[in-house]
Write a protein that holds these residues in place. Structure first.
Motif, PDB file in Angstrom:
ATOM      1  N   LYS A   1     -26.062  92.922   2.538  1.00 49.02           N
ATOM      2  CA  LYS A   1     -25.829  92.646   1.113  1.00 49.02           C
ATOM      3  C   LYS A   1     -27.132  92.719   0.341  1.00 49.02           C
ATOM      4  N   ASN A   2     -28.201  92.159   0.909  1.00 47.99           N
ATOM      5  CA  ASN A   2     -29.507  92.225   0.237  1.00 47.99           C
ATOM      6  C   ASN A   2     -30.042  93.651   0.193  1.00 47.99           C
TER       7      ASN A   2
ATOM      8  N   ARG B   1     -27.829  95.958  -2.335  1.00 44.98           N
ATOM      9  CA  ARG B   1     -27.521  95.358  -3.637  1.00 44.98           C
ATOM     10  C   ARG B   1     -27.579  96.390  -4.767  1.00 44.98           C
TER      11      ARG B   1
ATOM     12  N   ASP C   1     -26.734  97.641 -10.196  1.00 43.30           N
ATOM     13  CA  ASP C   1     -27.005  96.387  -9.496  1.00 43.30           C
ATOM     14  C   ASP C   1     -25.687  95.672  -9.232  1.00 43.30           C
TER      15      ASP C   1
ATOM     16  N   SER D   1     -25.379  92.742  -7.591  1.00 39.85           N
ATOM     17  CA  SER D   1     -25.581  91.340  -7.226  1.00 39.85           C
ATOM     18  C   SER D   1     -24.606  90.406  -7.950  1.00 39.85           C
TER      19      SER D   1
ATOM     20  N   LEU E   1     -19.954  94.113  -3.911  1.00 42.94           N
ATOM     21  CA  LEU E   1     -21.033  93.906  -2.953  1.00 42.94           C
ATOM     22  C   LEU E   1     -20.474  93.777  -1.539  1.00 42.94           C
TER      23      LEU E   1
END
Length: 83
Positions: free
Chosen positions: A21-22, A25, A31, A33, A39
């Motif tokens: 996930k990081n 992202r 983005d 997030s 995500l």
């Protein structure tokens, strides 16, 4: 299966999901997030579709992937070092 091993497997799986996930992202050109659903999707399927631009070239045009072509070049170089 031992309970301790099962708990470790679960924790390792959760660790890798968070790591992906990081890392992903900023996939799909934006983005993600703030979008939990997207995500989570990008963790399982980083490619958003299978169109001709995103899909596998072997399926579309019967061509080899870049990785396969590089491997063939390395193998050819190894077998024919002077040529």
């Amino acid at each position: 299966m031992n309970d301790q091993v099962k708990d470790q497997s679960r924790s390792i799986r959760r660790h890798h999901v968070e790591r992906l996930k990081n890392a992903r992202r900023r996939f799909w050109g934006r983005d993600l997030s703030g979008e939990r659903k997207h995500l989570s999707m990008v963790v399982d399927t980083p490619c958003p579709c299978s169109c001709f631009m995103c899909g596998n070239p072997r399926r579309r045009w019967r061509k080899k992937t870049i990785q396969e072509r590089r491997h063939e070049a390395i193998v050819k170089e190894d077998f024919n070092p002077g040529l």
